[in-house]
Write a protein that holds these residues in place. Structure first.
Motif, PDB file in Angstrom:
ATOM      1  N   GLU A 155       0.848  -1.162   0.135  1.00  0.00           N
ATOM      2  CA  GLU A 155       0.077  -0.112  -0.163  1.00  0.00           C
ATOM      3  C   GLU A 155       0.854   1.232   0.052  1.00  0.00           C
ATOM      4  OE1 GLU A 155      -3.673   0.169  -0.119  1.00  0.00           O
ATOM      5  OE2 GLU A 155      -3.066  -1.681  -0.811  1.00  0.00           O
ATOM      6  N   PHE A 156       1.954   1.125   0.716  1.00  0.00           N
ATOM      7  CA  PHE A 156       2.885   2.488   0.795  1.00  0.00           C
ATOM      8  C   PHE A 156       3.387   2.557  -0.498  1.00  0.00           C
ATOM      9  CE2 PHE A 156       6.932   4.403   1.095  1.00  0.00           C
ATOM     10  CZ  PHE A 156       6.633   5.668   1.760  1.00  0.00           C
ATOM     11  N   ARG A 192       5.598   9.742   4.232  1.00  0.00           N
ATOM     12  CA  ARG A 192       5.333   8.349   5.169  1.00  0.00           C
ATOM     13  C   ARG A 192       4.504   8.813   6.358  1.00  0.00           C
ATOM     14  NH1 ARG A 192       6.538   6.766  10.371  1.00  0.00           N
ATOM     15  NH2 ARG A 192       7.418   4.808  10.760  1.00  0.00           N
ATOM     16  N   PHE A 236       0.803   4.345  -2.618  1.00  0.00           N
ATOM     17  CA  PHE A 236       0.719   5.585  -2.008  1.00  0.00           C
ATOM     18  C   PHE A 236       1.844   6.597  -2.428  1.00  0.00           C
ATOM     19  CE2 PHE A 236       0.884   8.843   1.619  1.00  0.00           C
ATOM     20  CZ  PHE A 236      -0.594   9.256   1.283  1.00  0.00           C
ATOM     21  N   TRP A 237       3.058   6.123  -2.600  1.00  0.00           N
ATOM     22  CA  TRP A 237       4.269   6.859  -3.166  1.00  0.00           C
ATOM     23  C   TRP A 237       3.950   7.375  -4.607  1.00  0.00           C
ATOM     24  CZ3 TRP A 237       8.500   8.666  -0.864  1.00  0.00           C
ATOM     25  CH2 TRP A 237       9.632   9.150  -1.755  1.00  0.00           C
ATOM     26  N   ARG A 247      -3.287   8.092   7.517  1.00  0.00           N
ATOM     27  CA  ARG A 247      -4.416   7.549   6.923  1.00  0.00           C
ATOM     28  C   ARG A 247      -4.752   6.091   7.159  1.00  0.00           C
ATOM     29  NH1 ARG A 247      -4.588   6.038   0.285  1.00  0.00           N
ATOM     30  NH2 ARG A 247      -3.259   4.363   0.868  1.00  0.00           N
ATOM     31  N   PHE A 287       0.861   8.772   5.011  1.00  0.00           N
ATOM     32  CA  PHE A 287       0.286   7.418   4.894  1.00  0.00           C
ATOM     33  C   PHE A 287       0.122   6.812   6.487  1.00  0.00           C
ATOM     34  CE2 PHE A 287       1.574   2.804   4.917  1.00  0.00           C
ATOM     35  CZ  PHE A 287       0.581   2.580   4.005  1.00  0.00           C
TER      36      PHE A 287
END
Length: 320
Positions: free
Chosen positions: A269-270, A289, A273-274, A295, A292
């Motif tokens: 997921e990161f 970070r 997101f990135w 969230r 994230f």
């Protein structure tokens, strides 16, 4: 300060009175009311945990920290204390047992994770070295590692020619998580690694990347980010934020595997997101970070939340 203390005891007294009245009106204790009015999962277990910890009974207070083997006997003692006939209320014992297994299991999981975090990487330990070499093989199956100390380690996101220095913050926990991701969900791990090195050619969301002029796309160090996400999951665990997730996916005690599966999901997921954040340079990592993290915490505030019940690396999990 005196006013706050008085207010605390006043509210506590009112709560005791309310519980007494509810017991007289319904004929059921608070534990019964919680179990009978909530479905299995985080909502029920967290309410049971709050009730037990806030009880004036020493038996109920200590029930959340008993040994797993003592849970059955503890439930019998609670039923006796509350004068509840188990033959008339068989479901209560079953529900309490499920809740206590999760509560005690979460506490034990923190201890297991902390033990790994505190154990430093030792290059003289064959087991540690074997795990590190397996990490390379899982991520780079077609590229032999020329030597144990090599600049090649930078290809999978370590900072120098010897990865042992990068595990100082999270100890063995970082290595355990990275190897688990690379082994259990190797296709996704290899793809994330490839995208971290060549973000302009990401296969995850090529259309979106083209729309956002990905000629400016910034990659990141896969292994270092993995250790950083390990730190994120660790802090979510010890602060209790992951209770919602674990109580919803683990029908009994959450284990180290559940923790590692959660890491895999958050790593995945990161990465997405990135891509969405499209940072201008790697110096924006901390900002991304933190955004994230917020969230994920917001998602975990939903008592129905289960982060990764259907994630590839989470096969075998049961969404209650």
């Amino acid at each position: 300060m005196l006013i706050q203390v008085c207010l605390y005891f006043y509210c506590k007294f009112l709560w005791r009175c309310l519980k007494f009245v509810m017991r007289k009106l319904t004929g059921r204790c608070e534990l019964q009311r919680i179990c009978y009015s909530n479905k299995p999962g985080a909502s029920r277990t967290m309410k049971i945990e709050t009730s037990l910890r806030g009880s004036k009974s020493k038996l109920l207070q200590t029930s959340v920290s008993v040994h797993p083997d003592a849970i059955e006997k503890t439930i019998e003692d609670i039923m006796e204390l509350k004068r509840i006939n188990p033959d008339v209320n068989p479901q209560l014992g079953i529900s309490l047992q499920a809740c206590l297994l999760q509560i005690v299991g979460y506490r034990n999981l923190i201890a297991d994770v902390e033990k790994l975090r505190r154990e430093p990487y030792d290059s003289e330990n064959p087991q540690h070295e074997d795990m590190l070499l397996k990490l390379w093989k899982f991520l780079k199956p077609n590229t032999p590692l020329e030597s144990r100390v090599s600049k090649q380690w930078c290809e999978i996101g370590f900072q120098g020619d010897d990865p042992k220095t990068d595990f100082r913050g999270m100890g063995l926990l970082g290595l355990y998580n990275l190897q688990y991701f690379a082994e259990r969900d190797s296709a996704a791990a290899q793809q994330v690694l490839s995208d971290s090195l060549h973000p302009k050619f990401s296969k995850f969301s090529k259309t979106e990347w083209e729309k956002k002029r990905m000629d400016k796309a910034i990659g990141y160090s896969f292994a270092i980010v993995g250790i950083n996400i390990t730190d994120l999951v660790y802090n979510l665990l010890i602060t209790g934020a992951l209770k919602t997730h674990f109580y919803n996916i683990a029908p009994e005690a959450p284990t180290l595997s559940h923790f590692q599966q959660t890491f895999c999901y958050l790593m995945h997921e990161f990465h997405k997101f990135w891509i969405e954040e499209d940072p201008m340079d790697i110096m924006e990592f901390n900002r991304v970070r933190e955004k994230f993290r917020k969230r994920i915490i917001k998602q975990l505030q939903n008592p129905e939340m289960a982060l990764c019940p259907h994630f590839a690396a989470s096969e075998g999990l049961i969404n209650m």
